[in-house]
Design a protein around this motif. Structure first.
Motif, PDB file in Angstrom:
ATOM      1  N   GLN A  24     -49.372  48.331 -72.945  1.00  0.00           N
ATOM      2  CA  GLN A  24     -49.707  49.867 -73.242  1.00  0.00           C
ATOM      3  C   GLN A  24     -49.631  50.615 -71.888  1.00  0.00           C
ATOM      4  O   GLN A  24     -49.620  51.903 -71.479  1.00  0.00           O
ATOM      5  CB  GLN A  24     -51.013  50.143 -73.823  1.00  0.00           C
ATOM      6  N   ARG A  70     -52.827  40.405 -79.524  1.00  0.00           N
ATOM      7  CA  ARG A  70     -53.934  41.087 -79.762  1.00  0.00           C
ATOM      8  C   ARG A  70     -55.118  40.119 -80.176  1.00  0.00           C
ATOM      9  O   ARG A  70     -54.726  38.888 -80.356  1.00  0.00           O
ATOM     10  CB  ARG A  70     -53.783  42.229 -81.054  1.00  0.00           C
ATOM     11  N   GLN A 110     -56.747  45.430 -80.276  1.00  0.00           N
ATOM     12  CA  GLN A 110     -57.071  45.296 -78.844  1.00  0.00           C
ATOM     13  C   GLN A 110     -56.603  44.232 -78.196  1.00  0.00           C
ATOM     14  O   GLN A 110     -56.304  43.169 -78.731  1.00  0.00           O
ATOM     15  CB  GLN A 110     -58.818  45.524 -78.548  1.00  0.00           C
ATOM     16  N   PRO A 111     -56.385  44.248 -76.751  1.00  0.00           N
ATOM     17  CA  PRO A 111     -55.713  43.202 -76.203  1.00  0.00           C
ATOM     18  C   PRO A 111     -56.615  41.913 -76.077  1.00  0.00           C
ATOM     19  O   PRO A 111     -57.836  41.962 -76.282  1.00  0.00           O
ATOM     20  CB  PRO A 111     -55.664  43.850 -74.717  1.00  0.00           C
ATOM     21  N   SER A 112     -55.937  40.707 -75.896  1.00  0.00           N
ATOM     22  CA  SER A 112     -56.499  39.544 -76.059  1.00  0.00           C
ATOM     23  C   SER A 112     -55.336  38.534 -75.424  1.00  0.00           C
ATOM     24  O   SER A 112     -54.163  38.805 -75.020  1.00  0.00           O
ATOM     25  CB  SER A 112     -56.749  39.214 -77.703  1.00  0.00           C
ATOM     26  N   THR A 138     -58.115  42.156 -84.100  1.00  0.00           N
ATOM     27  CA  THR A 138     -58.056  43.543 -83.685  1.00  0.00           C
ATOM     28  C   THR A 138     -56.994  43.947 -82.826  1.00  0.00           C
ATOM     29  O   THR A 138     -56.279  43.010 -82.478  1.00  0.00           O
ATOM     30  CB  THR A 138     -59.277  43.613 -82.661  1.00  0.00           C
ATOM     31  N   THR A 184     -48.632  46.716 -84.314  1.00  0.00           N
ATOM     32  CA  THR A 184     -49.545  47.101 -83.064  1.00  0.00           C
ATOM     33  C   THR A 184     -49.878  45.968 -82.295  1.00  0.00           C
ATOM     34  O   THR A 184     -50.342  44.914 -82.947  1.00  0.00           O
ATOM     35  CB  THR A 184     -50.704  47.849 -83.396  1.00  0.00           C
ATOM     36  N   PRO A 185     -49.955  45.888 -80.904  1.00  0.00           N
ATOM     37  CA  PRO A 185     -49.581  47.080 -79.828  1.00  0.00           C
ATOM     38  C   PRO A 185     -48.314  46.757 -79.221  1.00  0.00           C
ATOM     39  O   PRO A 185     -48.078  46.801 -78.106  1.00  0.00           O
ATOM     40  CB  PRO A 185     -50.721  46.866 -79.007  1.00  0.00           C
ATOM     41  N   GLY A 189     -51.981  43.285 -74.846  1.00  0.00           N
ATOM     42  CA  GLY A 189     -51.999  44.699 -75.188  1.00  0.00           C
ATOM     43  C   GLY A 189     -52.336  45.700 -73.847  1.00  0.00           C
ATOM     44  O   GLY A 189     -51.838  46.875 -74.149  1.00  0.00           O
ATOM     45  N   VAL A 190     -52.870  45.242 -73.142  1.00  0.00           N
ATOM     46  CA  VAL A 190     -52.987  46.056 -71.885  1.00  0.00           C
ATOM     47  C   VAL A 190     -51.750  46.129 -71.124  1.00  0.00           C
ATOM     48  O   VAL A 190     -51.216  47.193 -70.655  1.00  0.00           O
ATOM     49  CB  VAL A 190     -54.217  45.208 -70.683  1.00  0.00           C
ATOM     50  N   GLY A 245     -61.095  41.656 -78.068  1.00  0.00           N
ATOM     51  CA  GLY A 245     -60.508  42.675 -77.536  1.00  0.00           C
ATOM     52  C   GLY A 245     -60.935  43.598 -76.413  1.00  0.00           C
ATOM     53  O   GLY A 245     -60.839  44.485 -75.897  1.00  0.00           O
ATOM     54  N   ILE A 246     -62.329  42.971 -75.709  1.00  0.00           N
ATOM     55  CA  ILE A 246     -63.005  43.489 -74.808  1.00  0.00           C
ATOM     56  C   ILE A 246     -62.465  42.840 -73.452  1.00  0.00           C
ATOM     57  O   ILE A 246     -62.228  41.614 -73.283  1.00  0.00           O
ATOM     58  CB  ILE A 246     -64.502  42.916 -74.948  1.00  0.00           C
TER      59      ILE A 246
END
Ligand SMILES: Cc1ncc(C[n+]2csc(CCOP(=O)(O)OP(=O)(O)O)c2C)c(N)n1
Ligand code: SF4
Ligand SMILES: [Mg+2]
Lengths: 270, 360
Positions: free
Chosen positions: B177, B109, B118-120, B116, B31-32, B173-174, B342-343
């Motif tokens: 997805q 990520r 979440q995107p990075s 995480t 993922t992702p 990740g943004v 990931g923020i």
């Protein structure tokens, strides 16, 4: 012409020739130590490729280990793989050129330690490649450290008091493991310390290449080998040490010769 | 006009690979970006174009499969996300050393470690400064839209073969997805054996014929003088890239007092920040590096004498900001704003940061 060449030419007459070097092996002096098995196995591979007439269709994959320079000696196209990754490199080559012959050539550290995952998974997928495995129970190239196949009690640079199972675990009989894999077509263990053994090993290598053409799974040839430098023995004493110590642990012969498994044996019911 | 579709960034990577005549994909799920391989497996290109798709046992195996297949002169690729790219580092270094073309997609990520999902953008340094061992550079493209995910697969293969060098598409990740409209290229056939001979016949391992010398794919060289020459050849190649391959987008920079510098999805946010700031009467522009290597240092240097400051906006602790500082060379202020873990910051947050960093 030197006196030596003159003398040699007197002896080497066509009527005296019993054996010719395959043109696939070049004339460079090999970098291997006296008594090392690598050079003999190189010759056998070169002879098989020549005899089968597949020089133009064969790509070799050399390892990181003493045989890293295998590509210098056999006159075919080669890819030099990272340490342990030869089966993955061979997979990549074979998958995009399924009509070619592809073989990997690896030592015990390369194949059975750092590259164990690549080895087992390439064979488990039944990749239609040949894998040649030189088991000399030591890391030759880096100066004689313990290998996964090092025997209990065997002295190496990193087991100066002998391999100790409590500390180092056991010799990895990876060929026995491989024989269990459904993707393996042919699994055999050979040696090259006598002319008779060399002839048998060559037959096995030839068979492995022929199996590749049939596309019935991976053909795996282990060669129980000597490393006179790593073992710190003369070439003759190395052969004896191998026969006395290696053969009981790594018995010669075929372990599997049935082609890859029928997938229906593993199929879900529905 | 090519076919238009609404697609996810990850899916379009797969679609573009098939359409541009890619010969093979080797990968491992993470993922992702797992949709890339899932899409390929669903589309089954091996039945039409003959493209190979293989799920490997690890990212290590994937990159070395790519090494073997690329060595045969084929157009092959892999994709992963940050931890998987770290595993590939040795293989990528080998490919750079052996001068092999390939496309590697990193849908980043957050890290370090398992981090995480979440995107990075925390792999900027890894991607642009090598990432593996030795002196080498990848050609690094940073897509900021689904369309660019598509376009950079095609451009990536072009650059990979033009320079015989691995190309990395550094997404996040943004973008992976995100769903957007995308115009797809028409299907192109895979290269024929004759084309491969013409393009890579000098070096690829497709089997040695009697009338040529053997080809060896290797990064190994024991002679120091030759090895230094090999290194110099690589460095000259990277210099050529710097001269002719720099790509960037400059938005409202001409009258700007401040310039934001951001790539990938951070640049999308900054585009909005430019609007917000200009509505408040602050003249803000945006430079979006499209190639992260070669980095658009000349354009940044040019603006350095005109603006009051640059703000580097990154989803990391401040990595690209160092390349901006080098380009600016002390000629104006350079600051950084970013979020981690990931923020994804909002355009307003960026605007406030700009205000705070340059209030004097
Ligand atoms: C990633 C990596 N780790 C370690 C090494 C160092 N190294 C080179 S060869 C080798 C062992 C080789 O032993 P083996 O595979 O048994 O081959 P042999 O030399 O005995 O034929 C090691 C550890 C390396 N080159 N790369
Ligand atoms: S160190 Fe051992 S394996 Fe290496 S060349 Fe010498 S004898 Fe052969
Ligand atoms: Mg060994």
């Amino acid at each position: 012409m030197s006196v030596l060449t003159e003398r040699i030419n007197q002896i080497i007459k066509p009527e005296n020739l019993v054996y010719a070097k395959t043109p696939l092996l070049n004339d460079d002096a090999m970098h291997y130590c006296p008594g090392c098995s690598h050079g003999v196995v190189h010759r056998l591979i070169a002879e098989v490729i020549e005899e089968m007439g597949i020089q133009e269709q064969t790509i070799g994959v050399s390892p990181v280990g003493c045989a890293v320079f295998a590509y210098n000696y056999i006159d075919i196209d080669w890819a030099e793989a990272a340490h342990g990754r030869a089966p993955a490199v061979a997979t990549g080559i074979k998958r995009v050129m399924p009509e070619k012959y592809v073989f990997s050539y690896q030592g015990d550290g390369d194949l059975a330690a750092i590259g164990t995952a690549e080895t087992l998974h390439a064979i488990n997928r039944g990749e239609n490649i040949v894998m040649i495995f030189i088991n000399n129970a030591i890391y030759g190239m880096t100066g004689g450290q313990m290998a996964p196949t090092t025997l209990i009690g065997q002295i190496t640079a990193t087991t100066p008091f002998g391999r100790n199972a409590d500390l180092n675990g056991y010799p990895l009989k990876i060929t026995e493991l491989i024989a269990q894999l459904p993707g393996a077509a042919y699994v055999t263990r050979q040696s090259v310390q006598t002319p008779a053994a060399v002839r048998k090993a060559k037959k096995a290598i030839r068979k492995a290449f022929e199996i590749q053409a049939k596309k019935i799974g991976t053909a795996f040839v282990e060669v129980v080998s000597t490393c006179s430098s790593g073992w710190k023995l003369t070439p003759v004493a190395s052969n004896k040490w191998m026969e006395d110590n290696m053969f009981p642990q790594y018995p010669l012969g075929d372990l599997k010769d049935s082609g890859r498994a029928d997938a229906d044996l593993y199929r879900i019911k529905g | 006009m090519g076919e238009l579709r609404l697609m996810k960034g990850n899916e379009v990577i797969a679609e573009a690979a098939i359409r541009c005549g890619c010969d093979g994909y080797f990968g491992y799920p993470i993922t992702p970006q797992s949709e890339i391989m899932e899409t390929l497996m669903t589309l089954r290109p091996w039945e039409d174009s003959g493209m190979v798709v293989l799920q490997a046992e690890s990212e290590i195996a994937s990159i070395h499969m790519v090494y073997g297949a690329a060595g045969a002169g084929k157009r092959v690729m892999t994709s992963s996300s940050s931890p998987g790219i770290s595993l590939m580092a040795e293989g990528i270094s080998y490919m750079a050393g052996a001068e092999l073309p390939c496309v590697i997609v990193n849908v980043q990520r957050g890290g370090p470690g398992l981090g995480t999902i979440q995107p990075s953008q925390a792999d900027y340094n890894q991607a642009t400064k090598g990432g593996g061992h030795g002196d080498y550079s990848l050609f690094v493209l940073a897509p900021a839209s689904v369309q660019e995910m598509h376009d950079f697969v095609i451009l990536g293969f072009e650059m990979a073969f033009k320079y015989r060098n691995p190309v990395m598409i550094l997404a996040d990740g943004v973008i992976g997805q995100l769903m957007e409209k995308v115009e797809l290229i028409d299907h192109r056939p895979r290269w024929t054996n004759e084309q491969i001979l013409e393009i890579s016949g000098e070096w690829a391992t497709y089997g040695k014929s009697q009338n040529r010398k053997k080809h060896i794919i290797t990064s190994l060289e024991m002679d120091s003088n030759t090895m230094e020459q090999n290194n110099l050849r690589l460095q000259a190649k990277y210099e050529r890239m710097k001269e002719v391959e720099v790509r960037y987008e400059a938005i409202e920079c001409d009258d700007a007092d401040y310039i934001l510098v951001a790539f990938g999805s951070a640049a999308r946010i900054c585009q909005k920040t430019v609007q917000i700031a200009r509505q408040k009467g602050v003249k803000v522009g945006l430079i979006r590096p499209i190639t992260l290597f070669p980095f658009p240092e000349k354009i940044i240097a040019q603006y350095a004498s005109k603006v009051k400051g640059f703000l580097s906006v990154e989803f990391n602790a401040g990595q690209m900001v160092n390349d901006i500082r080098l380009a600016v060379n002390g000629n104006t202020k350079v600051a950084y704003f970013g979020r981690m873990g990931g923020i994804v910051p909002t355009p307003d947050e960026v605007e406030i940061a700009l205000h705070q960093r340059f209030k004097n």
